[in-house]
Design an enzyme around this catalytic site. Structure first.
Site, PDB file in Angstrom:
ATOM      1  N   ASP A 193       0.763  -1.484   0.280  1.00 25.86           N
ATOM      2  CA  ASP A 193      -0.193   0.128   0.190  1.00 25.86           C
ATOM      3  C   ASP A 193       1.022   1.456  -0.073  1.00 25.86           C
ATOM      4  O   ASP A 193       1.611   1.239   0.271  1.00 25.86           O
ATOM      5  CB  ASP A 193      -0.439   0.007   1.539  1.00 25.86           C
ATOM      6  CG  ASP A 193      -1.965   1.199   1.209  1.00 25.86           C
ATOM      7  OD1 ASP A 193      -2.005   1.359   0.244  1.00 25.86           O
ATOM      8  OD2 ASP A 193      -2.462   1.430   2.271  1.00 25.86           O
ATOM      9  N   GLU A 277      -3.238  -1.997  -4.252  1.00 26.42           N
ATOM     10  CA  GLU A 277      -4.958  -1.648  -4.759  1.00 26.42           C
ATOM     11  C   GLU A 277      -5.278  -1.183  -6.136  1.00 26.42           C
ATOM     12  O   GLU A 277      -4.151  -0.501  -7.127  1.00 26.42           O
ATOM     13  CB  GLU A 277      -5.290  -0.350  -4.177  1.00 26.42           C
ATOM     14  CG  GLU A 277      -5.668  -0.706  -2.946  1.00 26.42           C
ATOM     15  CD  GLU A 277      -6.413   0.099  -1.869  1.00 26.42           C
ATOM     16  OE1 GLU A 277      -7.244   0.337  -1.053  1.00 26.42           O
ATOM     17  OE2 GLU A 277      -5.911   1.090  -1.769  1.00 26.42           O
ATOM     18  N   ASP A 357      -1.479   1.027   8.016  1.00 26.12           N
ATOM     19  CA  ASP A 357      -0.912   1.365   6.738  1.00 26.12           C
ATOM     20  C   ASP A 357      -0.791  -0.116   6.230  1.00 26.12           C
ATOM     21  O   ASP A 357      -1.034  -0.908   5.497  1.00 26.12           O
ATOM     22  CB  ASP A 357       0.405   1.878   6.266  1.00 26.12           C
ATOM     23  CG  ASP A 357      -0.262   3.422   5.496  1.00 26.12           C
ATOM     24  OD1 ASP A 357      -1.199   3.851   5.367  1.00 26.12           O
ATOM     25  OD2 ASP A 357       1.070   4.150   6.211  1.00 26.12           O
TER      26      ASP A 357
END
Ligand SMILES: [Zn+2]
Length: 388
Positions: A193, A277, A357
């Site tokens: 991420d 993502e 995170d």
């Protein structure tokens, strides 16, 4: 399953060209013609749209190229594929503009290209207008251009893009059927991420910092930019300052690319599968203020390098739809709402306490597994990483 994996092993190789002064002059002229064509075609689209209220298609513009080449010999001197590619680029910019408009964004209108913004042209079919011959790049209407072969070329060259950079001319060869060089399987996978202050964080909590030279480079760039604005337009001193600024930009681009390559290689050596993502979609906005230190463009560039390298190494990159990865608990699946300022994930349901995170990166990994049908995603079940 994920088409990106099976997709052909395509890869770009970039080489510095060693043109003669005369070839350099011709290259600059071709580039100038391409830019003029781009701007003319853009103008035509705008005025026709104003007159008739209908967009003009790329194909009718392409059909007009024929007439243009008859009427203006300077265009006949350019390879037709190069000209077609100019129109294709304009069309792509237009499509992107309208797509973003439809999505309710406020995109900038396609703009006219100044001398410093338009810096490349493309032969879309190697063998037609551009080809390789005994170490030289043969460009139609330009000649035999010497190439500095700084690394081996692999696969079958499909397109050639000629690009002008601050320190000279380059050829970018896009090759298909690049032989894969698979890395040994590790049995490990992860999710990654974008971090708030760091470049990225993995599901194991490993952090990749933003390189230190970013800030220093930013300062150098700002200084070079100020020098350009201080100097009188059209002056020799200003042109020199512009050259300086362009070299500074080139330096930053290279450092960034180098950092991306190293980071990607490191992640791919350690893991068979990496989930991330799919930030091309909606919630870029969420990430935009999240990741101040790294621009969206940079993250997108990293992703494409990671994907290209993964394909060559026989690794898998899974793009998961972005959905509450920072809000859900990676331990039990419970929704734990938190604002951006909350840096630690604390789950009252299962007791998991973890960096925000890192929790998100884990969720991304689970989502990647779910996409591949590997993990049972029923809420409340103990989520164990499925080794591959
Ligand atoms: Zn929990």
């Amino acid at each position: 399953m994920n088409s990106r994996i099976v997709e052909s092993l395509r890869r770009s190789y970039k080489y510095k060209l060693k043109p003669t002064p005369e070839q350099e002059r011709v290259l600059a002229e071709v580039l100038w013609r391409c830019r003029t064509l781009y701007n003319t075609a853009l103008e035509q689209r705008i005025s026709l749209y104003r007159q008739r209220g209908v967009p003009i298609s790329r194909y009718s513009q392409e059909a007009e190229l024929q007439d243009l080449r008859v009427e203006m010999p300077e265009y006949a001197a350019l390879h037709s594929h190069v000209l077609q590619d100019v129109l294709a680029r304009l069309d792509k910019t237009y499509q992107a503009f309208f797509r973003r408009l439809m999505n309710g964004e406020k995109p900038g209108f396609p703009r006219f290209q100044g001398r410093t913004r338009y810096h490349s042209f493309t032969y879309k079919e190697v063998g037609n207008g551009a080809r390789l011959d005994t170490g030289y790049l043969i460009l139609s209407k330009i000649g035999r251009v010497a190439v500095r072969w700084s690394r081996p070329l692999e696969g079958t060259p499909k397109t050639v893009t000629i690009s002008r950079e601050a320190d000279g001319w380059y050829a970018i060869l896009s090759c298909a059927d690049v032989p894969a060089q698979p890395l040994p399987a590790t049995g490990r996978e992860t999710g990654i991420d974008v971090g708030l202050k760091v470049f990225l964080i993995t599901a194991e909590g490993e952090i990749v910092e933003n390189p230190r030279h970013y800030r220093r480079a930013e300062k150098t760039l700002a200084k070079a930019q100020r020098r350009v604005s201080r100097r009188t337009k059209g002056s020799k001193r200003r042109r020199k300052a512009v050259g300086h600024l362009q070299r500074a930009h080139q330096h930053v681009r290279r450092q960034r690319a180098d950092f991306h390559h190293k980071t990607a290689l490191h992640l791919l050596r350690e893991h068979d599968t990496i989930s991330l993502e799919d930030l091309r979609v909606a919630n870029l906005v969420r990430k935009r203020h999240l990741a101040k230190s790294i621009s969206d463009a940079s993250w997108a560039a990293f992703r494409s390098i990671l994907e290209a390298k993964a394909a060559c190494a026989g690794r898998r990159v899974v793009a998961v739809p972005p959905a509450s990865t920072s809000q859900d608990c990676s331990g039990c699946g419970e929704r734990v709402p938190k604002s951006l300022s909350v840096r630690t994930h604390v789950c009252t349901n299962c007791g998991l306490v973890m960096d925000r995170d890192e929790n998100a990166a884990r969720n991304i990994q689970w989502a990647g597994q779910a996409l591949r049908g590997l993990a049972a995603v029923a809420a409340g079940m103990n989520r164990e990483s499925v080794g591959l």
